[in-house]
Design a protein around this motif. Structure first.
Motif, mmCIF file in Angstrom:
data_model
loop_
_atom_site.group_PDB
_atom_site.id
_atom_site.type_symbol
_atom_site.label_atom_id
_atom_site.label_comp_id
_atom_site.label_asym_id
_atom_site.label_seq_id
_atom_site.Cartn_x
_atom_site.Cartn_y
_atom_site.Cartn_z
ATOM 1 N N LEU A 122 49.078 94.864 5.021
ATOM 2 C CA LEU A 122 49.946 95.838 5.427
ATOM 3 C C LEU A 122 50.723 96.045 4.125
ATOM 4 C CD1 LEU A 122 51.053 95.395 8.994
ATOM 5 C CD2 LEU A 122 48.810 96.380 7.667
ATOM 6 N N GLY A 123 51.809 95.077 3.319
ATOM 7 C CA GLY A 123 52.362 95.700 1.763
ATOM 8 C C GLY A 123 51.523 96.027 0.601
ATOM 9 N N ILE A 124 50.219 95.868 0.317
ATOM 10 C CA ILE A 124 48.666 96.025 -0.426
ATOM 11 C C ILE A 124 48.752 97.363 -0.601
ATOM 12 C CG2 ILE A 124 47.440 95.946 -1.499
ATOM 13 C CD1 ILE A 124 47.679 92.922 -1.350
ATOM 14 N N LEU A 125 48.183 97.592 1.085
ATOM 15 C CA LEU A 125 47.634 98.893 1.689
ATOM 16 C C LEU A 125 48.573 99.950 1.620
ATOM 17 C CD1 LEU A 125 44.902 99.866 3.182
ATOM 18 C CD2 LEU A 125 46.912 99.767 5.881
ATOM 19 N N LEU A 126 50.006 99.839 1.853
ATOM 20 C CA LEU A 126 51.215 100.847 1.644
ATOM 21 C C LEU A 126 51.829 100.901 0.703
ATOM 22 C CD1 LEU A 126 51.903 99.939 5.943
ATOM 23 C CD2 LEU A 126 50.439 101.937 5.043
ATOM 24 N N VAL A 145 43.290 99.803 11.005
ATOM 25 C CA VAL A 145 44.325 99.686 12.707
ATOM 26 C C VAL A 145 44.043 99.163 13.980
ATOM 27 C CG1 VAL A 145 43.724 101.248 14.610
ATOM 28 C CG2 VAL A 145 44.140 102.349 12.518
ATOM 29 N N VAL A 146 42.815 97.906 13.298
ATOM 30 C CA VAL A 146 42.181 97.322 14.348
ATOM 31 C C VAL A 146 43.985 96.090 13.915
ATOM 32 C CG1 VAL A 146 41.052 95.179 14.887
ATOM 33 C CG2 VAL A 146 40.107 97.660 14.357
ATOM 34 N N PRO A 147 43.917 95.402 12.753
ATOM 35 C CA PRO A 147 44.963 94.292 12.667
ATOM 36 C C PRO A 147 46.339 94.643 13.044
ATOM 37 C CG PRO A 147 43.437 94.656 10.397
ATOM 38 C CD PRO A 147 42.773 95.753 11.832
ATOM 39 N N ILE A 148 46.482 95.892 13.029
ATOM 40 C CA ILE A 148 47.862 96.742 13.584
ATOM 41 C C ILE A 148 47.793 96.505 14.845
ATOM 42 C CG2 ILE A 148 49.356 98.521 12.771
ATOM 43 C CD1 ILE A 148 48.561 98.575 10.517
ATOM 44 N N GLY A 149 46.635 97.058 15.749
ATOM 45 C CA GLY A 149 46.942 96.604 17.386
ATOM 46 C C GLY A 149 47.230 95.427 16.962
ATOM 47 N N ILE A 166 43.519 94.029 -0.994
ATOM 48 C CA ILE A 166 43.667 93.921 0.243
ATOM 49 C C ILE A 166 42.676 92.927 0.739
ATOM 50 C CG2 ILE A 166 44.718 96.001 0.671
ATOM 51 C CD1 ILE A 166 42.446 97.230 2.663
ATOM 52 N N LEU A 167 41.276 92.973 0.254
ATOM 53 C CA LEU A 167 39.889 92.532 0.384
ATOM 54 C C LEU A 167 40.970 90.975 0.777
ATOM 55 C CD1 LEU A 167 37.900 94.519 -1.391
ATOM 56 C CD2 LEU A 167 38.101 94.197 0.850
ATOM 57 N N ASN A 168 41.441 89.859 -0.705
ATOM 58 C CA ASN A 168 42.191 89.012 -0.602
ATOM 59 C C ASN A 168 42.196 88.204 1.439
ATOM 60 O OD1 ASN A 168 44.614 86.738 -1.500
ATOM 61 N ND2 ASN A 168 42.274 86.616 -1.552
#
Length: 700
Positions: free
Chosen positions: A171-175, A366-370, A538-540
């Motif tokens: 989430l940190g890398i993504l956002l 969305v799936v991981p955050i869900g 985020i791929l890692n």
């Protein structure tokens, strides 16, 4: 003086259950998740910010300078936990250390959000290093203490905790990466600080759920059950107290090592080395002296142990050397590989690939955050009554996360691709004698110079129309005017909104060119999007979440390989990842500053790197706990952190050579170095497997 909260009677840690584990474990899960959110979010954009042009909010540093600072930062965050763990063990306790560390890191991120001033950026990095020292070792120590009498559940607890680490990194890398690249660097740095604050508040207001675990230690509680059990196993061993010579050598290694680590970026960036005496540079001598003192104290201590312990510690030293190599290569992710993603990778997705990427990106977001939100709801049901403030804080943080994700997805869905024309001047390139330069084919070299708004045309200038593609969530029509700028003098143009345009004008000194170019919309293209350079990081985390259960089953099966085999396989897989980049870079010209390599090579690289990490990283600390008595674990963990710190520093130093190696040889040569070295050491680890198994005396 104790607060009312500290006088409350905590309920039994194992009374409340979430997914088969105590609810308190998930308090630690979310605390660690937000800390990793802040660390990896900041790490994702640090190098990109430093090399970004000044007018766009960056510092316009050369890559070598940026990676020198990056290497020093990532190495020091692995050294300060040694001191932070010691202070928590002896004086303040784990809980207080976690809160102190989180507060210091929050202040660090807040300082970095003021990135326009060099002082605040350096102060922020220093605070992050210090805060991490208090936080990193002690939150895991709380888990260890809570599960001390439940060893059968400890592996599962650490697995859940490890998922929190990767969820936060994801989430940190993504956002933070998206905000930093698309909106502004200060937004990315600031967001990291906001969630670090949320993590600290959630932990503080729920800390009574841990009972006495992690409070200030007493003399009676200093020795854990594990230490007592280890003493029984090694009851024939003699204690090995630190002698005056040991302490002296450790002091020399620490002082000289820190001086070298900090002086390295100072000398490269500011050209002001404290290790320069006259015409003699003592940087290399200082580093070698520190390393020699460190190795000497290890040797002197190891030879004083009984044979069985001595052999096992020698095995750990071998593993530590492999670890240095692994992290030297692996940590290119936040440095040279991020630069490769930014400048050398075709990140434009068009046509069917646009649709594929959007759907995939929405799903993996969305799936991981869900799933994590579902876990949050389960935690609420168990703990809201007893810890309402902690739960409300956690709830607000997730509302903010969902808001940011929905905004990001909507922004991507509404982005449009515009083809705009701009004018350039083509000039003949001349040598120092004023004669035209000729390329290998005998053609006269031409220089393409964009016509900026303050460019003065001469009578002989030949004006040519060029095209640029701009992808932004803005509403333009054919024929509309827009202002663009070449952000890195390499033909990478971006659209300037009013705020960015004003900032560039303010940053431009009188008499200098703003670099702003007038362009006109000629065509509107649908179904195109530009992937942020930080997205690949985020791929890692994504691959770890996907493959960690499979590797866990492998390690528990009859085919579980030995430690040396795991290390060898991990290093070889790491080399294969860089082999993919080396192959993908074959078409990049020598000395090129930009290129458009397919994203598949970066995806393959991160896949192989993650598989290598799963072979090596999670099992490393496990072997330390198995190979040495409990009374020596702290020292060996310290050695392990030092090995990782050395690897991180070397990662920045070697990654900083990307321009020199690419200019003299090629980009393929640069990545081949990181292919051959770990692969060779991996094969060496496999060859040494019989020897290492013998040194480990039956430990698997």
């Amino acid at each position: 003086m104790k607060t009312n909260l500290e006088h409350q009677q905590p309920f039994n840690f194992f009374d409340t259950q979430v997914l088969g584990h105590p609810a308190g474990l998930f308090v630690l899960f979310f605390t660690e998740m937000w800390e990793r959110f802040s660390y990896y979010g900041m790490r994702a954009i640090l190098v990109l910010f430093l090399v970004s042009s000044f007018g766009l909010g960056g510092w316009d540093w050369p890559r070598e300078h940026a990676l020198a600072l990056y290497g020093t930062y990532t190495s020091l965050v692995y050294l300060t936990p040694i001191l932070g763990g010691y202070l928590a063990d002896k004086y303040m306790g784990y809980q207080k250390a976690v809160v102190i560390g989180a507060i210091i890191m929050t202040l660090g991120h807040a300082s970095m959000a003021l990135e326009f001033a060099h002082f605040f950026m350096y102060l922020g990095i220093a605070l992050l290093i210090i805060g991490n020292g208090f936080f990193k070792p002690n939150i895991t120590s709380i888990i260890s203490e809570l599960y001390q009498k439940h060893p059968d559940k400890k592996d599962g607890a650490y697995t859940i905790f490890y998922m929190g680490v990767n969820a936060g990194a994801f989430l940190g890398i993504l956002l933070c990466g998206y905000l930093g690249e698309k909106i502004g660097w200060s937004f990315g740095f600031g967001l990291a600080g906001i969630f670090m604050l949320f993590g600290m508040l959630q932990f503080y207001f729920a800390r009574n759920i841990f009972g006495k675990a992690g409070l200030k230690p007493t003399k009676e509680e200093d020795e854990s059950d594990e230490d007592k059990a280890a003493k029984l196993e090694f009851k024939g061993d003699k204690l090995n107290p630190f002698t005056f010579l040991d302490k002296l050598l450790i002091g020399i290694a620490v002082v000289l090592g820190l001086v070298w680590i900090i002086n390295d970026p100072v000398s490269i960036i500011g050209n002001n080395s404290v290790l320069m005496f006259g015409e003699t540079d003592l940087s290399t001598a200082t580093a070698l002296t520190a390393l020699f003192a460190f190795l000497l104290v290890l040797f002197l201590r190891i030879i004083r142990y009984p044979a069985k312990v001595r052999d096992r510690m020698v095995a750990i030293i071998f593993f530590a050397l492999f670890t240095v190599c692994f992290w030297t290569c692996f940590e290119q992710a936040g440095g040279s590989m991020t630069i490769f993603a930014k400048d050398y990778t075709d990140r434009i997705m068009a046509g069917n690939w646009y649709t594929v990427f959007l759907i995939a990106n929405i799903l993996i977001t969305v799936v991981p955050i869900g799933i994590i939100t579902w876990v949050l709801i389960l935690l609420f049901k168990q703990t809201f009554k007893n810890y309402p403030i902690a739960n409300i804080t956690l709830g607000i943080s997730f509302i903010l996360i969902w808001g940011l994700v929905i905004w990001m997805i909507n922004r991507d869905l509404n982005s449009s691709a515009y083809i705009a024309n701009y004018e350039v001047v083509e000039k003949t390139m001349l040598d120092k004698n004023g004669k035209p330069l000729v390329d290998k084919e005998g053609s006269i070299k031409k220089e393409i110079i964009p016509i900026t708004e303050d460019f003065e045309l001469s009578v002989d200038d030949q004006v040519i129309q060029k095209e640029v593609t701009i992808i932004e969530p803005i509403d333009f029509k054919v024929g509309d005017k827009m202002k663009v700028i070449d952000v890195d003098k390499k033909g990478n143009f971006i659209y300037l909104n009013e705020a960015t345009e004003n900032r560039i004008r303010e940053a431009t000194e009188q008499g200098e060119s703003t670099g702003i170019v007038n362009a006109e919309i000629k065509q509107i293209k649908e179904n195109e999007i530009e992937i942020p350079a930080t997205w690949f990081l985020i791929l890692n985390s994504l691959f770890i979440i996907m493959f960690a259960p499979l590797f866990s089953k492998w390690w528990e099966s009859k085919r579980n390989p030995s430690g040396a085999m795991k290390y060898g396989l991990g290093l070889i897989l790491l080399g294969l990842g860089f082999a993919a980049l080396a192959f993908g870079s074959l078409g990049i010209d020598q000395g090129a500053k930009v290129a458009s390599v397919s994203i598949i090579w970066l995806i393959l690289a991160y896949l192989f790197h993650t598989l290598g990490e799963l072979c090596l990283s999670p099992v490393a600390l496990s072997y330390i706990s198995k190979l040495v008595p409990g009374r020596m674990i702290a020292m060996m963990f310290g050695i392990w952190y030092i090995a990782i710190a050395i690897g991180n520093k070397l990662a920045g130093t070697l990654g900083g050579q990307i321009d020199k190696i690419t200019a003299e040889y090629s980009m393929t040569t640069f990545f081949l170095i990181f292919t051959l070295v770990p692969a060779a050491l991996g094969l060496l680890a496999i060859v040494l497997n019989p020897l290492l198994k013998k040194l480990m005396h039956g430990v698997r």
